[in-house]
Design a protein around this motif. Structure first.
Motif, PDB file in Angstrom:
ATOM      1  N   ARG A  65      33.519 120.901 -10.582  1.00  0.00           N
ATOM      2  CA  ARG A  65      34.938 120.635 -10.852  1.00  0.00           C
ATOM      3  C   ARG A  65      35.586 121.810 -11.578  1.00  0.00           C
ATOM      4  NH1 ARG A  65      37.475 118.407 -15.183  1.00  0.00           N
ATOM      5  NH2 ARG A  65      35.509 117.816 -16.116  1.00  0.00           N
ATOM      6  N   LEU A  66      34.899 122.352 -12.579  1.00  0.00           N
ATOM      7  CA  LEU A  66      35.439 123.498 -13.312  1.00  0.00           C
ATOM      8  C   LEU A  66      35.550 124.711 -12.399  1.00  0.00           C
ATOM      9  CD1 LEU A  66      33.536 123.128 -16.707  1.00  0.00           C
ATOM     10  CD2 LEU A  66      35.868 122.398 -16.163  1.00  0.00           C
ATOM     11  N   ALA A  67      34.538 124.935 -11.563  1.00  0.00           N
ATOM     12  CA  ALA A  67      34.566 126.063 -10.627  1.00  0.00           C
ATOM     13  C   ALA A  67      35.738 125.931  -9.653  1.00  0.00           C
ATOM     14  CB  ALA A  67      33.245 126.151  -9.866  1.00  0.00           C
ATOM     15  N   GLU A  68      35.992 124.721  -9.173  1.00  0.00           N
ATOM     16  CA  GLU A  68      37.119 124.493  -8.263  1.00  0.00           C
ATOM     17  C   GLU A  68      38.433 124.865  -8.936  1.00  0.00           C
ATOM     18  OE1 GLU A  68      36.836 120.390  -7.135  1.00  0.00           O
ATOM     19  OE2 GLU A  68      35.054 120.734  -5.904  1.00  0.00           O
ATOM     20  N   ARG A  69      38.598 124.459 -10.185  1.00  0.00           N
ATOM     21  CA  ARG A  69      39.838 124.754 -10.904  1.00  0.00           C
ATOM     22  C   ARG A  69      39.995 126.241 -11.189  1.00  0.00           C
ATOM     23  NH1 ARG A  69      40.508 119.541 -14.911  1.00  0.00           N
ATOM     24  NH2 ARG A  69      40.738 118.064 -13.211  1.00  0.00           N
ATOM     25  N   LEU A  70      38.869 126.944 -11.294  1.00  0.00           N
ATOM     26  CA  LEU A  70      38.907 128.387 -11.546  1.00  0.00           C
ATOM     27  C   LEU A  70      38.932 129.209 -10.253  1.00  0.00           C
ATOM     28  CD1 LEU A  70      36.279 128.552 -14.416  1.00  0.00           C
ATOM     29  CD2 LEU A  70      38.755 128.841 -14.633  1.00  0.00           C
ATOM     30  N   HIS A  71      38.726 128.524  -9.126  1.00  0.00           N
ATOM     31  CA  HIS A  71      38.655 129.185  -7.818  1.00  0.00           C
ATOM     32  C   HIS A  71      37.519 130.206  -7.789  1.00  0.00           C
ATOM     33  CE1 HIS A  71      42.369 127.202  -6.766  1.00  0.00           C
ATOM     34  NE2 HIS A  71      42.922 127.686  -7.868  1.00  0.00           N
ATOM     35  N   VAL A  72      36.367 129.768  -8.300  1.00  0.00           N
ATOM     36  CA  VAL A  72      35.147 130.582  -8.259  1.00  0.00           C
ATOM     37  C   VAL A  72      34.025 129.718  -7.704  1.00  0.00           C
ATOM     38  CG1 VAL A  72      35.847 132.024 -10.218  1.00  0.00           C
ATOM     39  CG2 VAL A  72      34.414 130.019 -10.626  1.00  0.00           C
ATOM     40  N   CYS A  73      32.942 130.341  -7.350  1.00  0.00           N
ATOM     41  CA  CYS A  73      31.765 129.634  -6.848  1.00  0.00           C
ATOM     42  C   CYS A  73      30.993 129.044  -8.028  1.00  0.00           C
ATOM     43  CB  CYS A  73      30.892 130.614  -6.066  1.00  0.00           C
ATOM     44  SG  CYS A  73      29.404 129.887  -5.406  1.00  0.00           S
ATOM     45  N   ALA A  74      30.598 127.791  -7.907  1.00  0.00           N
ATOM     46  CA  ALA A  74      29.836 127.139  -8.978  1.00  0.00           C
ATOM     47  C   ALA A  74      28.561 127.916  -9.288  1.00  0.00           C
ATOM     48  CB  ALA A  74      29.512 125.701  -8.596  1.00  0.00           C
ATOM     49  N   ALA A  75      27.927 128.467  -8.275  1.00  0.00           N
ATOM     50  CA  ALA A  75      26.697 129.240  -8.491  1.00  0.00           C
ATOM     51  C   ALA A  75      26.945 130.453  -9.358  1.00  0.00           C
ATOM     52  CB  ALA A  75      26.113 129.654  -7.140  1.00  0.00           C
ATOM     53  N   ASP A  76      28.132 131.017  -9.275  1.00  0.00           N
ATOM     54  CA  ASP A  76      28.473 132.176 -10.119  1.00  0.00           C
ATOM     55  C   ASP A  76      28.539 131.787 -11.596  1.00  0.00           C
ATOM     56  OD1 ASP A  76      28.573 133.802  -7.904  1.00  0.00           O
ATOM     57  OD2 ASP A  76      30.773 133.713  -7.749  1.00  0.00           O
ATOM     58  N   LEU A  77      28.959 130.565 -11.876  1.00  0.00           N
ATOM     59  CA  LEU A  77      29.007 130.110 -13.260  1.00  0.00           C
ATOM     60  C   LEU A  77      27.612 129.815 -13.803  1.00  0.00           C
ATOM     61  CD1 LEU A  77      32.080 127.678 -13.218  1.00  0.00           C
ATOM     62  CD2 LEU A  77      31.965 130.002 -14.126  1.00  0.00           C
ATOM     63  N   LEU A  78      26.672 129.528 -12.924  1.00  0.00           N
ATOM     64  CA  LEU A  78      25.311 129.213 -13.346  1.00  0.00           C
ATOM     65  C   LEU A  78      24.373 130.411 -13.269  1.00  0.00           C
ATOM     66  CD1 LEU A  78      24.934 125.782 -11.521  1.00  0.00           C
ATOM     67  CD2 LEU A  78      25.250 126.156 -13.973  1.00  0.00           C
ATOM     68  N   GLY A  79      24.762 131.425 -12.493  1.00  0.00           N
ATOM     69  CA  GLY A  79      23.872 132.544 -12.221  1.00  0.00           C
ATOM     70  C   GLY A  79      23.878 133.621 -13.266  1.00  0.00           C
ATOM     71  N   GLY A  80      23.151 134.651 -12.970  1.00  0.00           N
ATOM     72  CA  GLY A  80      23.054 135.794 -13.869  1.00  0.00           C
ATOM     73  C   GLY A  80      21.790 135.749 -14.683  1.00  0.00           C
ATOM     74  N   GLY A  81      21.621 136.741 -15.445  1.00  0.00           N
ATOM     75  CA  GLY A  81      20.426 136.694 -16.260  1.00  0.00           C
ATOM     76  C   GLY A  81      20.133 138.012 -16.824  1.00  0.00           C
TER      77      GLY A  81
END
Length: 71
Positions: free
Chosen positions: A55-71
């Protein structure tokens, strides 16, 4: 290890907010949540569901995986 994904999500969310040059309050308004909730997310203190991440990713117009990824 415990809570690493939660902290990574928080860091990525904070980075997204800062890239938009928004305060926590303005960012919270965009997301439709309270400012203190955003702060808790950014600090990795909130345990969010995958649906909330989506839901947050949709509102930001980003991919949900991008919010969870990285490292």
């Amino acid at each position: 290890m415990d809570g690493d994904l939660q902290r990574r999500f928080g860091i990525n969310l904070r980075n997204e907010r800062k890239a938009r040059h928004q305060s926590q309050e303005a960012f919270a308004d965009l997301l439709g949540v309270h400012r203190t909730y955003v702060g808790g997310l950014e600090r990795g203190e909130r345990n969010v569901t995958l649906r909330t991440v989506e839901r947050l990713a949709e509102r930001l117009h980003v991919c949900a995986a991008d919010l969870l990824g990285g490292g």
